[in-house]
Design a protein around this motif. Structure first.
Motif, mmCIF file in Angstrom:
data_model
loop_
_atom_site.group_PDB
_atom_site.id
_atom_site.type_symbol
_atom_site.label_atom_id
_atom_site.label_comp_id
_atom_site.label_asym_id
_atom_site.label_seq_id
_atom_site.Cartn_x
_atom_site.Cartn_y
_atom_site.Cartn_z
ATOM 1 N N ALA A 50 0.900 -1.110 0.199
ATOM 2 C CA ALA A 50 0.011 -0.044 -0.053
ATOM 3 C C ALA A 50 0.955 1.172 0.004
ATOM 4 O O ALA A 50 2.117 1.049 0.349
ATOM 5 C CB ALA A 50 -0.862 -0.162 1.285
ATOM 6 N N PHE A 51 0.302 2.441 -0.696
ATOM 7 C CA PHE A 51 1.167 3.628 -0.327
ATOM 8 C C PHE A 51 1.149 4.090 0.910
ATOM 9 O O PHE A 51 0.126 4.253 1.609
ATOM 10 C CB PHE A 51 0.111 4.377 -1.270
ATOM 11 C CG PHE A 51 1.002 5.664 -1.571
ATOM 12 C CD1 PHE A 51 2.410 5.754 -2.558
ATOM 13 C CD2 PHE A 51 0.747 6.994 -1.248
ATOM 14 C CE1 PHE A 51 3.126 6.836 -2.587
ATOM 15 C CE2 PHE A 51 1.600 7.971 -1.575
ATOM 16 C CZ PHE A 51 2.740 7.950 -2.499
ATOM 17 N N GLN A 52 2.419 4.072 1.405
ATOM 18 C CA GLN A 52 2.693 4.425 2.878
ATOM 19 C C GLN A 52 3.348 5.781 3.283
ATOM 20 O O GLN A 52 4.088 5.969 2.215
ATOM 21 C CB GLN A 52 3.311 3.394 3.501
ATOM 22 C CG GLN A 52 2.801 1.816 3.397
ATOM 23 C CD GLN A 52 1.786 1.734 4.560
ATOM 24 O OE1 GLN A 52 1.506 2.186 5.353
ATOM 25 N NE2 GLN A 52 1.395 0.211 4.458
ATOM 26 N N LEU A 53 3.315 6.358 4.296
ATOM 27 C CA LEU A 53 4.092 7.468 4.631
ATOM 28 C C LEU A 53 4.907 7.045 6.034
ATOM 29 O O LEU A 53 4.363 6.436 6.879
ATOM 30 C CB LEU A 53 3.430 8.606 5.023
ATOM 31 C CG LEU A 53 4.269 9.964 5.382
ATOM 32 C CD1 LEU A 53 5.033 10.409 4.332
ATOM 33 C CD2 LEU A 53 3.094 11.052 5.835
ATOM 34 N N THR A 54 6.199 6.853 5.688
ATOM 35 C CA THR A 54 7.038 6.141 6.805
ATOM 36 C C THR A 54 8.153 7.149 7.677
ATOM 37 O O THR A 54 8.535 8.223 7.216
ATOM 38 C CB THR A 54 7.877 4.974 6.310
ATOM 39 O OG1 THR A 54 8.923 5.707 5.097
ATOM 40 C CG2 THR A 54 6.885 4.406 5.482
ATOM 41 N N SER A 55 8.421 6.566 8.713
ATOM 42 C CA SER A 55 9.580 7.335 9.543
ATOM 43 C C SER A 55 10.243 6.301 10.465
ATOM 44 O O SER A 55 9.585 5.381 10.679
ATOM 45 C CB SER A 55 9.002 8.410 10.300
ATOM 46 O OG SER A 55 9.830 9.272 10.948
ATOM 47 N N SER A 56 11.110 6.726 11.216
ATOM 48 C CA SER A 56 11.976 5.918 11.794
ATOM 49 C C SER A 56 12.109 6.386 13.269
ATOM 50 O O SER A 56 11.904 7.608 13.503
ATOM 51 C CB SER A 56 13.546 5.397 11.239
ATOM 52 O OG SER A 56 13.403 4.806 10.019
ATOM 53 N N PHE A 57 12.573 5.668 14.374
ATOM 54 C CA PHE A 57 12.742 5.991 15.731
ATOM 55 C C PHE A 57 14.139 5.570 16.201
ATOM 56 O O PHE A 57 14.112 4.249 15.956
ATOM 57 C CB PHE A 57 11.390 5.663 16.545
ATOM 58 C CG PHE A 57 10.344 6.609 16.151
ATOM 59 C CD1 PHE A 57 10.049 7.725 16.479
ATOM 60 C CD2 PHE A 57 9.220 5.825 15.697
ATOM 61 C CE1 PHE A 57 8.886 8.295 16.265
ATOM 62 C CE2 PHE A 57 8.195 6.345 15.378
ATOM 63 C CZ PHE A 57 7.856 7.576 15.702
ATOM 64 N N ILE A 58 14.841 6.360 16.889
ATOM 65 C CA ILE A 58 15.924 5.728 17.461
ATOM 66 C C ILE A 58 15.813 6.257 18.919
ATOM 67 O O ILE A 58 14.943 6.880 19.374
ATOM 68 C CB ILE A 58 17.404 6.455 16.869
ATOM 69 C CG1 ILE A 58 17.160 7.964 17.014
ATOM 70 C CG2 ILE A 58 17.529 6.117 15.382
ATOM 71 C CD1 ILE A 58 18.638 8.434 16.648
ATOM 72 N N PRO A 59 16.862 5.707 19.718
ATOM 73 C CA PRO A 59 16.813 6.116 21.289
ATOM 74 C C PRO A 59 16.796 7.518 21.286
ATOM 75 O O PRO A 59 17.252 8.418 20.569
ATOM 76 C CB PRO A 59 18.108 5.604 21.978
ATOM 77 C CG PRO A 59 18.333 4.373 20.776
ATOM 78 C CD PRO A 59 18.003 4.731 19.649
ATOM 79 N N GLN A 60 16.513 8.193 22.567
ATOM 80 C CA GLN A 60 16.374 9.324 22.808
ATOM 81 C C GLN A 60 17.773 10.165 22.673
ATOM 82 O O GLN A 60 18.657 9.706 23.255
ATOM 83 C CB GLN A 60 15.947 9.901 24.240
ATOM 84 C CG GLN A 60 15.784 11.354 24.583
ATOM 85 C CD GLN A 60 15.123 11.416 26.108
ATOM 86 O OE1 GLN A 60 15.372 10.573 26.781
ATOM 87 N NE2 GLN A 60 14.616 12.810 26.171
ATOM 88 N N THR A 61 17.835 11.256 21.970
ATOM 89 C CA THR A 61 18.786 12.017 21.710
ATOM 90 C C THR A 61 18.745 13.307 22.551
ATOM 91 O O THR A 61 18.023 13.991 22.649
ATOM 92 C CB THR A 61 19.079 12.686 20.162
ATOM 93 O OG1 THR A 61 18.841 11.599 19.310
ATOM 94 C CG2 THR A 61 20.269 13.593 20.100
ATOM 95 N N VAL A 62 19.973 13.205 23.671
ATOM 96 C CA VAL A 62 19.964 14.463 24.457
ATOM 97 C C VAL A 62 20.823 15.298 24.095
ATOM 98 O O VAL A 62 22.095 14.931 23.680
ATOM 99 C CB VAL A 62 20.420 13.890 25.959
ATOM 100 C CG1 VAL A 62 20.417 15.063 26.837
ATOM 101 C CG2 VAL A 62 19.519 12.580 26.411
ATOM 102 N N GLN A 63 20.548 16.723 24.215
ATOM 103 C CA GLN A 63 21.656 17.587 23.680
ATOM 104 C C GLN A 63 23.005 17.614 24.478
ATOM 105 O O GLN A 63 22.951 17.256 25.881
ATOM 106 C CB GLN A 63 20.954 19.217 23.893
ATOM 107 C CG GLN A 63 21.711 20.321 23.236
ATOM 108 C CD GLN A 63 21.020 21.482 23.390
ATOM 109 O OE1 GLN A 63 19.915 21.699 24.000
ATOM 110 N NE2 GLN A 63 21.304 22.392 22.850
#
Length: 1006
Positions: free
Chosen positions: A746-759
C-alpha cells in the motif's frame, strides 16, 4: 467724515479662510475612502466569482458585529464613568487657596472638555473593538457549537465546553474586566480633577457621589474576579504543564477546591461593596478585601505549594499515576493516536540469500528517484523554454499504469516570468502574453535509464504519456505555486489570441485565448478602474488588451485560495498536483485545530513539522502556533485551469468541522461527492504525520509508571544525508510498501525512531521503532479505503543492534570501496549527492536504500542517478543499479528483482584471463584512465579561462569517458585480486562489503 459712536471700538477684520485647505482635506478623504472601497469591492468580486461570497460576508459581518459590540461596550462604559463623575462634581467658588489648586487645570480643560469627554471613550473603544474583533472565531464557535458526545474525567462535562464555551467565557470576562478597570480609572481621575476626591493636610476627602462610584466599580470588579476564579477551576484541565498537561494531583486536591473558595469569598466581598454603596459604610468591604487578599495568598499559593512539596513530591509516581494516565489517554485521542497498531518486530541482521522473496512486490517498487534532487533534472530535460520552471521539490504520487500501481515522481511545468530577458519584461508580456504554464511531467519512481536519467511516463510538449494527452486532460496551468501576481485573459469568440501557449519547435509557438471562468470580469470601465487602483497599474486601465470578455486572475497560489475560502483551517505546507477526471488538480490537506482540549499535551506546530527539507527551504512548515488537538478534517482541491476550489469533509465526525459547517453552511461538500479518481490520489498528510511521530517519541508508552520514569523515550533521527548542509530531522518518505501483516503493498508514509537524543550527550544510533501511515484511500467514489489512515508502529527490542539511519550513513561513508568509487566520481569537480535514505522493513529485518547522484560542473548540468547504496545489518552493497546492489548484498540472490533490473550490466566474458594477467591489465588501464582524466580536467580549466566553450565541452566529454574507464578498471582490479567480499563499484560484478568496524557516528555523504 462720519464719527464713530462713543464707547465703541473698531472690530478687527476677520481673515477669510480660502477654500484650498478644506478642498485638500476633502480630496484626501475621498481618495483614501475610494482606495479602501476598491480593496473591499475587489474582494467581493473575487469571492463572488469563486462561489464563496457567503464566506466573505459571514466572516466580515461577524468581525464587524464583534468589533461594534466590543467598541460600544468599552466606549459606553468609559463615557458613562466620566460623565457621572463630572455631573456629580462639587460646586464651589474657588478662592485661590491650596484646596483649589485643581481649578487652574479645570479652567484650562474647559474649552476642550466636550472633545476630551467624547474623544477618550472613542480611543479606548477603537482599541477594545479591534481586540474584540480579532476574537470573532471564539464568538461564532460558541454560538454554533456541536457537542463531542464525550465527557471529561474530572468534572463530567462534555468536551465541547472546553473547546467552545470556556474560551468564550474567558474572553468575555477578560473584556468586562478591562471595561471596569479602565472606566473605574477614568472616573477616579475625573473625580480627582473636579474635586470630588481631594488630598489635603487633614487627609483624604471623598464626596458621597465619589464613594458610591468607587463602591459600585469595586463591587463589579470583585464580582468578575469571582467569576474568573470559578472558571479557572475548569481551566486547570487545560494547563500546558512542564511535564504533563492537565490537572494533576495538586490541582485536583488543592487548586480546584481553593479556587472555589476564592470565588465564593470574592463574591461575598463584592456584595459587601454593593452594600457599602447603599449605606455609605466602608469598614466591612475593606476588611473583606483584606481577608480576600490574605486568603488568596494562603489558599491560592501557599497551600498548593505545601501539598506539592510535602505530599506529592515524595510519592509523585504513585499519586500522579491516575492523572498521568488521563494525560496519556486524552493526548493520544486528541492527536488521533488512540488506535495505533503496535507490532513487535524482531528484526534480523542476517542478509540471507533469497530473503526478499516474500517482499517481491515491495522490492519491485522501491523508489530510487529523490524528489528533492531531480527537480533540476526535470528542468534540463523537460523545460523546453526558459519561461517554464518546476518546483524545487517534486511530489511523490501513484498512478495505475497498464494495470499496475506505480510510484511516480510528478510535477507541473509552471510559468517563470524571471526566465524572460529584460527586454521582454514589459507590462503587456508579463500580464497578457505569458499567463500560464503547460502540462504535467511524471517519471517512474523505481527506475532510471542506463545513464541515470528519469524514465518519464508523462512528458513533452504537446503533453503525451500514460496520464493522457491534450485531448484527454486540460494541461494548461493558470493556477499554481509560481503563477504571476495577476494576468489578463479571455476574449470574445473569434478574436485574435494573445496568450503564449506552447512551443512548437520550428513551426513557431502557438497562441491561446482563455476559455475558463477563473477570475472577475474587467470588461467594464468601473472594474478596470478599481483593479487598476488595487494593483497600482495605469496600463491595466488604458491597455487595448483589456476587452469586454477579459478576466483578471489573481490570488493564484492553491494554498492561498483555500485559506481565503476556509479561514478556519490550518493548511498543510505542501499542495501537490494530480491528474484527476481530465483536469490537473492541486490537492490540499486542511486541519481543524484547538489548544483547549483537556489533558492533552501542547505542540508547537512549526517546531515539530520542521525537518531538513524545511530548513533547506524546499518545503513549508506549519505556522508557529500551539495546539493540543488536530484532525485532517478537510481535503481541498484547486483546479489548475480555472482556479475553482472544492472543500470535502474528509473527517465528517469532527465536532469542530461540524461547528464551522454551521457557521459557513453549504461550503463543505460531503465525502460522497469525491470521485474515484480523486480518491486514488489523496494521501495521508505529511505535516499531520510529523506532529504524530513527534508525540509518539513519548506517547508510544501507555503505562503511567513507565511514562513517569521516561525510561523508554525515542527520538526522530536527524537526516544523515544533509548533515553538512542544513541539518534537521529526517523527513518522512512516501513509498509503496507491504508492512508486516498486510497482504498487499500500500502507499505508505514512513518514519524511523532511535533512542532519545539528549543535547550535548551521546546516544545509540540504533532502530527502536518504525512508523507507517497507510495512505491508500482506494478508488471507489466517496468511500475511503478500509485501512486508510491506519498507523502501524513496528517496535524493535530495546536491546536491538539494528543500525539506525545515521549509523548506516556512517558505514556508507567509511567503507573503503565506496569511498574510492565516490572519489572517482568526483573527478573534474563533479558533485556527488546522496539521495533520500529509505528504510524498508523487508526480508525479516530493515533494508536501507540510498541513491547516489552525480552532477558535473556547468550551469546546465543536472544530477543523474549513477549508483545505489544498500545496507542490511552490517553488510553494505554498492552498484550501478538497485537490482545489482541487492544481489550483491544477499549473496548473489536477493530473492526478488528491483524496478531497475532491466539496466543490469551484461554478463562477464566466458573465458576470463588469469588473475595475475587480469590484475596487471586492470592496473595499467586504471593508471591510463586516471592520467587521461587529469589531462582532460586541465584542458577544461584552460578552455574555461579562455572562454572557449567548444573546447570546454569536448574536454568535459573526455573527462567523463576517462572516469567511466577508471571505474571499470578499478572493478576489474578488485575482482582479479579476489576482493569478492568487498563492495564493487563496477558495472559487472557488484558485491557486498561487511563493515563491522565502521564508526557509528554519522558523517555527511558527498
Amino acid at each position: 467724515m462720519t464719527a464713530r459712536p462713543e464707547g465703541t471700538t473698531p472690530r478687527p477684520l476677520r481673515k477669510r479662510r480660502g477654500p484650498l485647505i478644506p478642498t485638500i482635506i476633502i480630496a484626501v478623504v475621498l481618495v483614501v475612502g475610494f482606495v479602501l472601497f476598491t480593496q473591499v469591492w475587489t474582494d467581493v468580486l473575487w469571492f463572488q466569482q469563486l462561489g464563496y461570497l457567503g464566506v466573505f460576508i459571514t466572516e466580515n459581518v461577524s468581525r464587524t458585529l464583534v468589533f461594534l459590540v466590543g467598541a460600544l461596550g468599552m466606549g459606553f462604559g468609559v463615557y458613562a464613568s466620566i460623565r457621572l463623575a463630572y455631573r456629580s462634581r462639587p460646586v464651589y467658588a474657588p478662592d485661590g487657596g491650596p484646596q483649589d489648586s485643581m481649578s487652574r487645570y479645570q479652567a484650562q480643560l474647559e474649552p476642550v472638555r466636550r472633545v476630551v469627554m467624547a474623544g477618550v471613550p472613542i480611543v479606548f473603544a477603537l482599541f477594545a473593538g479591534a481586540a474584540a474583533g480579532s476574537q470573532w472565531q471564539k464568538v461564532v464557535l460558541f454560538f454554533n457549537q456541536v457537542p463531542f458526545g464525550q465527557k471529561d474525567p474530572q468534572f463530567g462535562l462534555d468536551l465541547s465546553f472546553y473547546l467552545f464555551t470556556l474560551p468564550f467565557i474567558g474572553t468575555l470576562v477578560g473584556y468586562l474586566l478591562s471595561i471596569v478597570i479602565i472606566a473605574g480609572i477614568a472616573g477616579l481621575l475625573t473625580h480627582y480633577l473636579y474635586g470630588s476626591i481631594r488630598i489635603s493636610d487633614r487627609g483624604l476627602y471623598t464626596s458621597r457621589a465619589a464613594q458610591l462610584h468607587l463602591a459600585v466599580s469595586g463591587g463589579l470588579l470583585l464580582l468578575l474576579i469571582a467569576i474568573n476564579f470559578w472558571i479557572d477551576r475548569y481551566g486547570t484541565l487545560q494547563n500546558a504543564g512542564t511535564r504533563w498537561a492537565g490537572a494533576m494531583y495538586t490541582d485536583v486536591n488543592a487548586v480546584i477546591p481553593t479556587q472555589a473558595i476564592l470565588a465564593i469569598a470574592a463574591g461575598i466581598v463584592a456584595i459587601l461593596f454593593f452594600i457599602a454603596a447603599a449605606i455609605g459604610r466602608w469598614r466591612l468591604p475593606l476588611i473583606g478585601t483584606a481577608m480576600l487578599v490574605i486568603t488568596g495568598i494562603f489558599a491560592g499559593g501557599i497551600y498548593p505549594w505545601v501539598i506539592q512539596q510535602f505530599q506529592v513530591t515524595p510519592s509523585e509516581k504513585t499519586l500522579e499515576g491516575p492523572y498521568i494516565q488521563r494525560n496519556i489517554s486524552l493526548t493520544r485521542e486528541a492527536y488521533g493516536l488512540d488506535n495505533v497498531q503496535v507490532t513487535p518486530y524482531n528484526a534480523t541482521t542476517n542478509a540471507a540469500p533469497g530473503a526478499l522473496q516474500p517482499d517481491a512486490q515491495t522490492t519491485q517498487n522501491i523508489r530510487l528517484l529523490d524528489p528533492t534532487l531531480v527537480s533540476s533534472t526535470f528542468q534540463q530535460l523537460e523545460q523546453y523554454r526558459p519561461y517554464y520552471q518546476f518546483a524545487p521539490t517534486l511530489n511523490v504520487d501513484r498512478y495505475n499504469v497498464n494495470g499496475t500501481t506505480q510510484d511516480t515522481v510528478i510535477a507541473v511545468r509552471e510559468l517563470n516570468l524571471n526566465g524572460l530577458s529584460p527586454d521582454q519584461q514589459s507590462w503587456y508580456n508579463t500580464h497578457v502574453v505569458y499567463t500560464h504554464g503547460y502540462g504535467v511531467v511524471a517519471a517512474y519512481g523505481n527506475t532510471a535509464t542506463s545513464d541515470g536519467k528519469p524514465v518519464f511516463l508523462q512528458s513533452g510538449i504537446p503533453t503525451t504519456g500514460a496520464l493522457g494527452t491534450e485531448s484527454s486532460y486540460q494541461p494548461r496551468i493558470y493556477f499554481g505555486q509560481y503563477s504571476p501576481d495577476y494576468s489578463i485573459v479571455g476574449g470574445p469568440s473569434g478574436s485574435q489570441p494573445r496568450e503564449q501557449d506552447k512551443p512548437q519547435g520550428n513551426s513557431g509557438d502557438t497562441l491561446y485565448t482563455y476559455t475558463g471562468n477563473g477570475g472577475p470580469n474587467v470588461g467594464n470601465w468601473f472594474n478596470r478602474l478599481i483593479y487598476s487602483v488595487k494593483f497600482q497599474s495605469t496600463d491595466l486601465l488604458f491597455s487595448d488588451a483589456v476587452n469586454s470578455q477579459s478576466q483578471i486572475l489573481y490570488n493564484r497560489d492553491p494554498l492561498q485560495r483555500v485559506q481565503q475560502v476556509a479561514p478556519y483551517l490550518t493548511l498543510d505546507g505542501t499542495a501537490y498536483p494530480a491528474v484527476v477526471d481530465g483536469r490537473v488538480k492541486w490537492i490540499v490537506d486542511g486541519y481543524t485545530t484547538s489548544q483547549y482540549f483537556p489533558y492533552s499535551q501542547q505542540q508547537q506546530l512549526q517546531q515539530v513539522t520542521s525537518d531538513s527539507q524545511t530548513a533547506a527551504g524546499r518545503n513549508g512548515a506549519l505556522p508557529p502556533s500551539s495546539v493540543n488537538y488536530i484532525r485532517n478534517s478537510v481535503k481541498a482541491t484547486v483546479d489548475a485551469f480555472d482556479g475553482s476550489v472544492t472543500l470535502y469533509a474528509w473527517d465528517d465526525q469532527d465536532p469542530i468541522l461540524k461547528t464551522w459547517e454551521k457557521v459557513f453552511p453549504s461550503t463543505v461538500k460531503p465525502i460522497s461527492d469525491m470521485s474515484g479518481s480523486l480518491m486514488s490520489h489523496v494521501r495521508y498528510p505529511e505535516d499531520l504525520f510529523k506532529v504524530q511521530r513527534e508525540l509518539l517519541t513519548r506517547y508510544h508508552v501507555t503505562d503511567p509508571a513507565s511514562f513517569y520514569q521516561n525510561d523508554d523515550v525515542w527520538s526522530v533521527p536527524d537526516d544523515p544525508t544533509s548533515a553538512s548542509q542544513n541539518g534537521g530531522k529526517q523527513p518522512p518518505y512516501y513509498l509503496s510498501l507491504q508492512m508486516p501483516g498486510q497482504k498487499t503493498p500500500a502507499f505508505q508514509l514512513t518514519s524511523s525512531f532511535i533512542p532519545q537524543t539528549v543535547q550535548a550527550g551521546k546516544s545509540r544510533d540504533v532502530m527502536y521503532g518504525y512508523l507507517a501511515a497507510d495512505s491508500d484511500a482506494g478508488n471507489k467514489p466517496g468511500v475511503k479505503g478500509p485501512d486508510y489512515g491506519k498507523l502501524q508502529l513496528l517496535r524493535l527490542p530495546t536491546d536491538t543492534n539494528v543500525p539506525g539511519p545515521g549509523q548506516v550513513q556512517s558505514r556508507f561513508d567509511s567503507d573503503p570501496s565506496v569511498s574510492t568509487s565516490l572519489n572517482l566520481l568526483r573527478q573534474g569537480a563533479s558533485k556527488v549527492q546522496a539521495g533520500n535514505l529509505l528504510t524498508l522493513p523487508v526480508g525479516g529485518g530493515l533494508l536501507y536504500v540510498e541513491p547516489v547522484y552525480v552532477q558535473s560542473t556547468g550551469s546546465t548540468s543536472y544530477p543523474t542517478l549513477q549508483r545505489v547504496l544498500v545496507a542490511f545489518g552490517d553488510k553494505v552493497g554498492f552498484a550501478p543499479t538497485l537490482d545489482e546492489a541487492l544481489k550483491s548484498l544477499f549473496g548473489g540472490n536477493a530473492g526478488a528483482s528491483a524496478g531497475d533490473a532491466g539496466n543490469n550490466s551484461s554478463a562477464p566474458p566466458q573465458s576470463p584471463p588469469s588473475s595475475s594477467t587480469a590484475a596487471t591489465n586492470a592496473n595499467s588501464q586504471l593508471n591510463q584512465a586516471l592520467q587521461d582524466a587529469k589531462k582532460a580536467l586541465s584542458d577544461s580549466q584552460t578552455a574555461l579561462q579562455n572562454g572557449n566553450f567548444a573546447d570546454y565541452g569536448a574536454a568535459q566529454q573526455r573527462l567523463s569517458d576517462a572516469v567511466t574507464r577508471a571505474l571499470a578498471a578499478e572493478a576489474s582490479l578488485q575482482a582479479a585480486q579476489g576482493q569478492g567480499s568487498s563492495t564493487a563499484p563496477s558495472t559487472s560484478s557488484p558485491s557486498p562489503s561487511s563493515s563491522p568496524s565502521a564508526s557509528p557516528s554519522p558523517s555527511p555523504s558527498g
